[in-house]
Motif scaffolding. Structure first.
Motif, short mmCIF file in Angstrom:
data_model
loop_
_atom_site.label_atom_id
_atom_site.label_comp_id
_atom_site.label_asym_id
_atom_site.label_seq_id
_atom_site.Cartn_x
_atom_site.Cartn_y
_atom_site.Cartn_z
N SER A 112 44.03 30.26 29.93
CA SER A 112 42.67 29.72 30.16
C SER A 112 42.31 29.76 31.64
CB SER A 112 42.58 28.28 29.64
OG SER A 112 42.76 28.24 28.24
N ILE A 113 43.29 29.41 32.50
CA ILE A 113 43.02 29.41 33.95
C ILE A 113 42.73 30.83 34.43
CG2 ILE A 113 44.09 29.06 36.21
CD1 ILE A 113 45.48 26.60 35.06
N PHE A 114 43.55 31.79 33.97
CA PHE A 114 43.32 33.16 34.44
C PHE A 114 41.96 33.67 33.98
CE2 PHE A 114 43.29 37.73 33.96
CZ PHE A 114 43.58 38.12 35.26
N ASP A 115 41.58 33.38 32.74
CA ASP A 115 40.28 33.84 32.24
C ASP A 115 39.15 33.30 33.11
OD1 ASP A 115 41.52 35.22 30.23
OD2 ASP A 115 41.18 33.68 28.69
N ALA A 116 39.26 32.04 33.52
CA ALA A 116 38.22 31.43 34.36
C ALA A 116 38.21 32.04 35.75
CB ALA A 116 38.44 29.92 34.44
N ILE A 117 39.39 32.29 36.29
CA ILE A 117 39.50 32.90 37.62
C ILE A 117 38.96 34.32 37.60
CG2 ILE A 117 41.13 33.74 39.36
CD1 ILE A 117 42.84 31.28 38.79
N GLU A 118 39.31 35.07 36.59
CA GLU A 118 38.87 36.46 36.48
C GLU A 118 37.34 36.55 36.42
OE1 GLU A 118 40.24 40.34 33.91
OE2 GLU A 118 39.89 38.45 32.83
N LYS A 119 36.74 35.59 35.72
CA LYS A 119 35.29 35.58 35.60
C LYS A 119 34.62 35.27 36.93
CE LYS A 119 31.57 33.51 32.86
NZ LYS A 119 31.24 32.53 31.79
N ALA A 120 35.22 34.35 37.70
CA ALA A 120 34.61 33.94 38.99
C ALA A 120 34.99 34.88 40.13
CB ALA A 120 35.05 32.52 39.34
N ILE A 121 36.18 35.47 40.06
CA ILE A 121 36.67 36.34 41.15
C ILE A 121 37.13 37.65 40.53
CG2 ILE A 121 38.15 36.44 43.21
CD1 ILE A 121 38.60 33.41 42.87
N PRO A 122 36.21 38.56 40.27
CA PRO A 122 36.54 39.78 39.53
C PRO A 122 37.63 40.64 40.18
CG PRO A 122 34.16 39.50 39.69
CD PRO A 122 34.78 38.47 40.58
N GLU A 123 37.74 40.62 41.54
CA GLU A 123 38.73 41.48 42.18
C GLU A 123 40.16 41.14 41.79
OE1 GLU A 123 37.47 38.60 45.58
OE2 GLU A 123 36.57 39.52 43.81
N TYR A 124 40.38 39.91 41.29
CA TYR A 124 41.73 39.53 40.88
C TYR A 124 42.15 40.21 39.58
CZ TYR A 124 42.47 35.96 44.46
OH TYR A 124 42.69 35.32 45.65
#
Length: 377
Positions: free
Chosen positions: A29-41
């Motif tokens: 869940s954390i990675f999905d949220a991070i990926e959405k906010a910071i696409p370069e990750y």
């Protein structure tokens, strides 16, 4: 955070096995949220997911065993900070990722607390423990970023020091090696540069332009400056006693440094320019020959007393350079014109026709200038 004030110590240990079962779904869940906010990750999914998983595992481990000591040499969060620096980014994205992770994790904790019917106090200490844990992870990443930055700066400094050694050595002997060293040191090769000799001890200044090469560890500290005209301004601000060598093509950097060091030794002043003292540099380009010239050309003064030599040599130099009559020479020497006439008559007796021959007059003036420069040296 360590010690008895660590809020992770207040979380009941019995919750550790229950929280450990939540690690996998929370990490996703954390990675999905991070990926959405910071696409370069998204391009570094494996590293990011591993960092999230380890962060959650460490949080649970600290609750289960609050007295255990983490291994300082095996910390992915320091590595994440270093990775951000090496990727050419600031810490903004990583810190944003930590904040996103904390919010997502807290939502899961709230659901976990409701499902397990935790008390308000248990939820409170769990929230404080999460905040403390995230703060610790951020601190580790900042340490990693700073360490990577310092290491890179040290490496760049060593490369620039090597470039300086090549430039002031014999650059023309292997110019390709100099160009390679300049590229490695991220230093654009200028069309012209000037060396700056500093009077030791000279401490580094904070506002040096980034394109200035510096060596403060040399017994005779010096700089290599691509923009000598602009350089004079910050040289004065730095408060050093310095001499700027003649501007040259980079292949002639040793000549610029030699001229700067010579002027620094010859001339009094705070910030000097070799270009303003080319006569002195030329006269003393070969000190042995300059001394021989002074001794031979001024030999007629040798038998006189020290006092007589000083007065007549001073008068002769002014008379040769002024090209005027006794009143002008007297004004420069601040003596009576009759005194000048008397001394010039003495000089006529000592030097004879040399006083009135153009070539000999030039030789005498050059010899006198060398004489005074050698006395100052």
């Amino acid at each position: 955070m360590t010690g008895l004030d660590d809020p992770r110590r207040s979380v009941p240990r019995a919750l550790a096995p229950l929280l450990r079962m939540e690690v996998a779904p929370v990490a996703v869940s954390i990675f999905d949220a991070i990926e959405k906010a910071i696409p370069e990750y998204s391009d570094f999914r494996e590293n990011v997911v591993d960092g999230i998983r380890q962060a959650l595992v460490k949080f649970v481990d600290r609750i289960a065993s609050p007295d255990s000591e983490p291994d300082p040499h095996d910390d992915i969060h320091r590595k994440l900070g270093a990775w951000e620096f090496k990727s050419g980014r600031s810490l903004d994205s990583l810190q944003a990722a930590y904040r996103i992770g904390a919010r997502v994790a807290w939502r899961h904790v709230c659901g976990f607390a409701e499902q397990r019917e935790l008390s308000l106090r248990e939820m409170s200490v769990l929230g404080e423990a999460m905040i403390a844990h995230v703060d610790e992870l951020v601190s580790l990443s900042v340490e990693g970023y700073a360490a990577a930055q310092a290491s890179a700066a040290g490496t760049l400094e060593r490369k620039r020091r090597k470039l300086m050694e090549l430039l002031v050595g014999d650059p023309a002997g292997n110019w390709q090696a100099v160009l390679d060293a300049a590229r490695a040191a991220a230093w654009p090769m200028p069309e012209r540069l000037a060396a700056v000799a500093l009077e030791p001890p000279a401490a580094p200044a904070d506002d040096l332009p980034p394109d200035v090469l510096v060596d403060f560890e040399d017994a005779e500290p010096y700089l290599l400056v691509p923009n000598p005209v602009a350089g004079a301004r910050w040289l004065r601000r730095a408060g050093w006693r310095a001499a700027v060598g003649v501007p040259v093509e980079p292949q002639d950097a040793p000549r610029s440094l030699a001229s700067a060091r010579r002027v620094l030794a010859l001339v009094n002043g705070q910030v000097l320019h070799a270009a303003d003292h080319l006569v002195e540099l030329t006269v003393l380009a070969d000190e042995f020959l300059a001394r021989q010239l002074a001794q031979r050309a001024l030999a007629p003064l040798a038998p006189l007393t020290e006092r007589q030599r000083v007065k007549l040599a001073e008068t002769l130099l002014v008379w040769l350079s002024a090209r005027g009559g006794a009143p002008e020479v007297a004004a420069r020497l601040q003596v009576h014109p009759q005194t000048v006439r008397y001394r010039v008559n003495q000089l006529d007796e000592l030097f004879g026709d040399r006083m009135h021959d153009a070539e000999e007059r030039f030789t005498l003036e050059l010899a006198l200038r060398a004489h005074y420069l050698l006395l100052r040296d």
